[in-house]
Scaffold this motif. Structure first.
Motif, mmCIF file in Angstrom:
data_model
loop_
_atom_site.group_PDB
_atom_site.id
_atom_site.type_symbol
_atom_site.label_atom_id
_atom_site.label_comp_id
_atom_site.label_asym_id
_atom_site.label_seq_id
_atom_site.Cartn_x
_atom_site.Cartn_y
_atom_site.Cartn_z
ATOM 1 N N PRO A 1 32.737 -5.822 21.053
ATOM 2 C CA PRO A 1 31.753 -5.941 22.129
ATOM 3 C C PRO A 1 32.418 -5.731 23.487
ATOM 4 N N THR A 2 31.630 -5.277 24.452
ATOM 5 C CA THR A 2 32.122 -5.050 25.811
ATOM 6 C C THR A 2 31.125 -5.631 26.809
ATOM 7 N N ILE A 3 31.577 -5.845 28.020
ATOM 8 C CA ILE A 3 30.692 -6.258 29.102
ATOM 9 C C ILE A 3 29.763 -5.089 29.419
ATOM 10 N N GLN A 4 28.460 -5.314 29.284
ATOM 11 C CA GLN A 4 27.474 -4.275 29.558
ATOM 12 C C GLN A 4 26.649 -4.572 30.806
ATOM 13 N N GLU A 5 26.487 -5.853 31.126
ATOM 14 C CA GLU A 5 25.720 -6.273 32.291
ATOM 15 C C GLU A 5 26.548 -7.294 33.078
ATOM 16 N N PRO A 6 26.291 -7.412 34.367
ATOM 17 C CA PRO A 6 27.068 -8.392 35.151
ATOM 18 C C PRO A 6 26.842 -9.840 34.736
ATOM 19 N N THR A 7 25.811 -10.092 33.934
ATOM 20 C CA THR A 7 25.551 -11.450 33.448
ATOM 21 C C THR A 7 26.121 -11.687 32.049
ATOM 22 N N ASP A 8 26.931 -10.785 31.539
ATOM 23 C CA ASP A 8 27.532 -10.911 30.205
ATOM 24 C C ASP A 8 28.834 -11.704 30.237
ATOM 25 N N GLN B 1 17.187 -7.971 17.903
ATOM 26 C CA GLN B 1 18.274 -7.298 17.178
ATOM 27 C C GLN B 1 19.596 -7.393 17.952
ATOM 28 N N VAL B 2 19.875 -8.590 18.491
ATOM 29 C CA VAL B 2 21.116 -8.831 19.238
ATOM 30 C C VAL B 2 22.226 -9.141 18.242
ATOM 31 N N PRO B 3 23.371 -8.447 18.307
ATOM 32 C CA PRO B 3 24.455 -8.753 17.372
ATOM 33 C C PRO B 3 24.836 -10.226 17.412
ATOM 34 N N GLY B 4 25.064 -10.796 16.217
ATOM 35 C CA GLY B 4 25.272 -12.225 16.096
ATOM 36 C C GLY B 4 26.717 -12.661 16.149
ATOM 37 N N GLY B 5 26.908 -13.960 15.886
ATOM 38 C CA GLY B 5 28.185 -14.607 16.117
ATOM 39 C C GLY B 5 29.045 -14.857 14.902
ATOM 40 N N GLN B 6 28.662 -14.331 13.723
ATOM 41 C CA GLN B 6 29.554 -14.405 12.559
ATOM 42 C C GLN B 6 30.488 -13.206 12.635
ATOM 43 N N ALA B 7 31.395 -13.289 13.578
ATOM 44 C CA ALA B 7 32.241 -12.157 13.940
ATOM 45 C C ALA B 7 33.462 -12.679 14.681
ATOM 46 N N GLU B 8 34.426 -11.799 14.887
ATOM 47 C CA GLU B 8 35.625 -12.214 15.613
ATOM 48 C C GLU B 8 35.362 -12.362 17.111
ATOM 49 N N TYR B 9 34.441 -11.543 17.639
ATOM 50 C CA TYR B 9 34.100 -11.602 19.057
ATOM 51 C C TYR B 9 32.591 -11.480 19.205
ATOM 52 N N LEU B 10 32.076 -11.966 20.338
ATOM 53 C CA LEU B 10 30.646 -11.958 20.582
ATOM 54 C C LEU B 10 30.373 -11.665 22.045
ATOM 55 N N ARG B 11 29.458 -10.725 22.274
ATOM 56 C CA ARG B 11 28.928 -10.525 23.626
ATOM 57 C C ARG B 11 27.793 -11.520 23.847
ATOM 58 N N VAL B 12 27.874 -12.277 24.940
ATOM 59 C CA VAL B 12 26.868 -13.285 25.278
ATOM 60 C C VAL B 12 26.084 -12.800 26.493
ATOM 61 N N PRO B 13 24.866 -12.289 26.320
ATOM 62 C CA PRO B 13 24.031 -11.937 27.475
ATOM 63 C C PRO B 13 23.567 -13.210 28.204
ATOM 64 N N GLN B 14 23.218 -13.065 29.469
ATOM 65 C CA GLN B 14 22.754 -14.197 30.280
ATOM 66 C C GLN B 14 23.738 -15.368 30.179
ATOM 67 N N ALA B 15 25.021 -15.012 30.217
ATOM 68 C CA ALA B 15 26.058 -16.029 29.998
ATOM 69 C C ALA B 15 26.147 -17.030 31.142
ATOM 70 N N GLN B 16 25.567 -16.707 32.295
ATOM 71 C CA GLN B 16 25.571 -17.680 33.397
ATOM 72 C C GLN B 16 24.826 -18.955 33.005
#
Length: 393
Positions: free
Chosen positions: A20-27, A127-142
């Motif tokens: 995953p990568t930062i896609q939005e400034p709130t990620d 259809q947001v990729p989930g967290g059973q993974a090594e890394y996770l992108r978190v939208p609206q992370a603020q």
């Protein structure tokens, strides 16, 4: 990175997927340290195939360490330890300000007519990729995060993502009167946690389930239990324990996985063999839920009592006994848990070294991410005494 992907009914695999990568400034991006397999993940494993695509990354109960943040995420920095709520919410829209984060107007999946987007949970919820993974992108992370301190084990905090707030809301919605009685139908992880919370709040708790191990687990905590296979009439058995009246409140913690209705089981099976374009509208409009647990709650609760519905349902046109519900003057509350709403109540309990909710011993299995397919299988089949499985990437 490695991630748990859905490939078909009862077929999950650990595969390489793009980081995953930062896609939005709130990620934000986190390195996942623990991620639970939830009972509602079994709906994806078994029933909700029409709303998934091969390769979808599963999981909505993660926590981990912040690796990177977008420019508008000012409350987090790399190295912070956070739990990620299962729903994605902004914290500033009308619905979030009403503490209805599951209805967040910023992340609502409007094309599906649904509420807030969820991690790892079908096209219906973004259809947001989930967290059973090594890394996770978190939208609206603020806003979509819960900071936790270093020190205590992940087991003390990971359930803040879903299990604990879902159970807390179920008990709150049950509105058990002081010194009253609540029956909990279904003693999986959510029902189990409901019992723990209700006991702590001073309620008399009656737990109902089919599985002997789950009943015994609750008895050890002081819950009165009734095995579904041990009584010809479970409603009468509960009424016998409550002066013939029934409990003040019933929490229905089973949902569409309920055993009992052959017709609905057939509908679920049929849907699994139909093309997605046919099966999806059938499930949305025709109704494929098995409502035995809900019917049981309606018959069981005392007149003027409250039913708190926390089990997940997926159909639209399932018949309800409206005459009985109206005549008994039943109050009914339901919905996905608004995770952030309950953190002021729950975080102090997770931080308490006395562990009043028994979080550190709640899971029965801790598995490396690579063994996720086995984790799903034993959880679904209730093998190896599997009750709650945590994956460790």
């Amino acid at each position: 990175m490695k991630a748990v992907t859905w490939q078909g009914k009862r077929d999950v695999r650990v595969e390489d997927v793009p980081d995953p990568t930062i896609q939005e400034p709130t990620d934000a991006i986190i390195r996942v340290t623990s991620s639970g397999i939830c009972g509602s993940d079994l709906h994806l494993y078994e029933v909700l195939a029409p709303f998934l695509e091969e390769g979808d990354v599963l999981g909505h109960e993660p926590m981990g360490i912040v690796e990177a943040v977008g420019s508008e995420v000012t409350d987090l920095r790399p190295g912070d330890r956070i739990v990620v709520p299962f729903q994605i919410s902004c914290g500033h829209c009308f619905m979030c300000e009403q503490n209805l984060q599951t209805q967040c107007e910023t992340t609502q999946v409007r094309e599906q007519g649904m509420g807030a987007a969820l991690f790892g949970y079908t096209k219906l919820y973004g259809q947001v990729p989930g967290g059973q993974a090594e890394y996770l992108r978190v939208p609206q992370a603020q806003y979509t995060h819960i900071k936790v301190p270093e020190g205590p084990s992940d087991d003390r905090f990971v359930y803040l993502s879903d299990v604990a707030p879902t159970a807390w809301q179920a008990v709150a919605y049950a509105d058990v009167p002081e010194g009253g009685t609540v029956a909990v139908v279904g003693l999986g992880p959510i029902g189990d946690m409901c019992c723990r919370i209700a006991l702590r709040q001073g309620a008399r708790v009656i737990g109902i389930d089919l599985v002997p191990d789950r009943l015994e687990r609750m008895r050890r905590l002081g819950v009165e239990t009734i095995g579904l296979g041990e009584h010809d009439d479970v409603v009468e058995a509960v009424k016998d324990l409550t002066g013939g009246r029934g409990p003040d409140s019933v929490i229905e913690a089973v949902g569409m996985e309920a055993h009992g209705s052959p017709a609905s089981k057939l509908a679920q099976t049929m849907a699994s063999f139909l093309p997605d374009a046919v099966a999806a509208p059938m499930m949305e409009k025709a109704g494929v839920d098995r409502l035995e647990a809900f019917y049981l709650a309606i018959d069981m609760v005392r007149r003027g009592g409250t039913i708190s519905l926390i089990g997940v349902y997926g159909g639209q046109a399932d018949p309800l006994p409206m005459l009985t519900m109206f005549d008994k003057q039943i109050q009914l509350r339901m919905g996905q848990a608004n995770v952030k709403r309950w953190m002021d109540d729950l975080l102090p309990l997770a931080l308490d070294d006395d562990d009043p909710l028994g979080l550190e011993t709640f899971a029965t299995h801790h598995l490396p991410l690579e063994e996720a397919p086995r984790g799903y299988e034993i959880f679904q089949k209730k093998e190896d005494d599997a009750f709650k499985v945590l994956l460790k990437p």
